[in-house]
Scaffold this motif. Structure first.
Motif, short mmCIF file in Angstrom:
data_model
loop_
_atom_site.label_atom_id
_atom_site.label_comp_id
_atom_site.label_asym_id
_atom_site.label_seq_id
_atom_site.Cartn_x
_atom_site.Cartn_y
_atom_site.Cartn_z
N SER A 79 0.64 -0.97 -0.06
CA SER A 79 -0.31 -0.14 0.37
C SER A 79 0.94 1.17 0.00
CB SER A 79 -0.59 0.31 1.54
OG SER A 79 -0.16 -0.02 2.35
N GLY A 80 2.01 0.96 0.31
CA GLY A 80 2.67 2.29 0.50
C GLY A 80 2.45 2.41 1.90
N ASN A 81 1.59 2.30 2.52
CA ASN A 81 1.85 2.74 4.03
C ASN A 81 3.09 1.69 4.97
OD1 ASN A 81 -0.03 5.33 3.99
ND2 ASN A 81 -1.37 3.72 3.67
N VAL A 82 3.58 2.42 5.60
CA VAL A 82 4.70 0.88 6.20
C VAL A 82 3.49 1.46 8.31
CG1 VAL A 82 6.53 0.03 7.29
CG2 VAL A 82 6.28 1.67 5.12
N ASN A 83 3.34 -0.30 8.41
CA ASN A 83 2.77 0.01 10.02
C ASN A 83 3.77 -0.50 10.82
OD1 ASN A 83 0.70 0.25 11.85
ND2 ASN A 83 -0.39 -1.55 11.19
N THR A 106 8.71 -1.42 -3.47
CA THR A 106 9.43 -0.10 -3.44
C THR A 106 10.13 0.78 -2.85
OG1 THR A 106 7.81 -0.45 -1.53
CG2 THR A 106 6.14 -0.28 -4.00
N GLY A 107 10.63 0.09 -1.82
CA GLY A 107 12.06 0.33 -1.39
C GLY A 107 11.27 0.95 0.20
N LEU A 108 10.51 1.43 0.32
CA LEU A 108 9.15 2.25 1.53
C LEU A 108 9.99 1.49 2.71
CD1 LEU A 108 6.05 2.57 -0.42
CD2 LEU A 108 7.68 4.73 0.28
N THR A 109 9.24 0.59 3.02
CA THR A 109 9.64 -0.45 4.09
C THR A 109 11.50 -0.50 4.68
OG1 THR A 109 8.04 -2.04 3.93
CG2 THR A 109 9.61 -2.49 5.52
N ALA A 110 12.20 -0.45 3.45
CA ALA A 110 13.66 -0.33 4.11
C ALA A 110 14.03 0.93 4.21
CB ALA A 110 14.37 -0.39 3.03
N PHE A 112 11.80 3.46 5.46
CA PHE A 112 11.14 3.89 7.02
C PHE A 112 11.86 2.98 8.18
CE2 PHE A 112 8.62 1.66 10.34
CZ PHE A 112 7.45 2.83 11.20
N LEU A 113 12.69 1.46 8.44
CA LEU A 113 13.41 1.15 9.27
C LEU A 113 14.03 1.95 9.47
CD1 LEU A 113 12.74 -2.51 8.18
CD2 LEU A 113 12.58 -1.17 10.84
N ILE A 114 15.42 1.93 8.32
CA ILE A 114 16.33 2.53 8.47
C ILE A 114 16.54 3.98 9.61
CG2 ILE A 114 18.60 3.52 7.03
CD1 ILE A 114 17.94 0.99 4.66
N ASN A 119 16.76 7.23 13.87
CA ASN A 119 16.36 8.45 14.57
C ASN A 119 16.30 7.89 15.88
OD1 ASN A 119 15.79 9.84 12.16
ND2 ASN A 119 13.40 9.32 12.38
N ASN A 120 16.46 7.14 16.49
CA ASN A 120 16.41 6.42 17.99
C ASN A 120 17.85 6.48 18.39
OD1 ASN A 120 13.63 6.29 19.01
ND2 ASN A 120 13.11 5.10 16.92
N PHE A 121 18.67 5.60 17.64
CA PHE A 121 19.63 5.44 17.73
C PHE A 121 20.92 5.67 17.32
CE2 PHE A 121 16.47 1.52 18.37
CZ PHE A 121 16.82 1.61 19.35
N GLN A 122 22.25 5.76 18.27
CA GLN A 122 23.75 5.66 17.03
C GLN A 122 24.09 4.22 16.87
OE1 GLN A 122 24.89 9.41 19.44
NE2 GLN A 122 24.40 10.37 17.94
N THR A 123 24.38 3.72 16.36
CA THR A 123 24.62 2.39 16.20
C THR A 123 25.99 2.76 16.07
OG1 THR A 123 23.55 2.52 13.87
CG2 THR A 123 22.54 1.58 15.04
#
Ligand code: IMP
Ligand code: MG
Length: 180
Positions: A79-83, A106-110, A112-114, A119-123
């Protein structure tokens, strides 16, 4: 429902081909990470087979984490909406993190995850690996750091990939001959 009888499916990648591809990737990862600890983040549900097979070939200390995403759409397209169904993760600051996906479309999930992890960690390192890459369908400018197979624009089922929830348990990857 007899999933296999009710769908026109042909083998796209055999179980042996899949395992051989995963071993090649694992050898590469073993060289890259050496003895360093690696957090493998498996994206459920699709990547479950790939992630569990991949880690068996890895030699460094591995911690596995599981997150669950879904992208609602029709049976054959995202859908393009990553939930984010469940995206709880431990503290990944200063860790080597490898996100493991089944397929990039599409790459949208990738993306979103990256973005979420950045945004949450400094890996220490953050890499994205996918069993399959449908490069021809990309909508966002993102590439997998590692992938096993580039695939055509076909709807694929099996080895974690589903059609309306069915088919994840098939050991091969099949394609539906009646959908593009
Ligand atoms: P993306 O966000 O468009 O890159 O889509 C990624 C997700 O779409 C994957 O994690 C799969 O769950 C799903 N997907 C994409 N192509 C296929 C396919 O051919 N078969 C089954 N699922 C697919
Ligand atoms: Mg997936």
């Amino acid at each position: 429902m007899d999933f296999l009888k009710e769908n026109s499916l042909e083998v796209y990648l055999s179980e042996d081909e899949i395992q051989a591809g995963i071993k090649v990737l694992a050898e590469k990862l073993n060289k890259i990470y050496g003895e360093e600890e690696l957090y493998v983040v498996c994206v459920l549900k699709g990547a479950v087979m790939f992630a569990t097979d991949l880690v068996k070939y890895l030699k460094m200390p591995v911690k596995m984490e599981f997150i669950r995403l879904s992208s609602y759409g029709s049976s054959y397209s995202t859908s393009g909406n990553v939930n984010a169904v469940d995206i709880s993760l431990p503290n990944l600051n200063e860790k080597n993190v490898l996100i493991v996906e089944d397929i990039i479309d599409t790459g949208l999930t990738a993306k979103f995850l990256i973005d979420f992890i950045k945004n949450n960690f400094q890996t220490k390192t953050l890499k994205f690996c996918s069993l399959l890459d449908k490069m021809c369908k990309r909508k966002v400018d993102i590439d997998a750091d590692y992938y096993c197979f580039e695939v055509d624009d076909k709807f694929l089922v099996g080895y974690g990939l589903d059609l309306d929830g069915y088919g994840r348990n098939i050991p091969n990857i099949l394609y539906k001959t009646d959908v593009k």
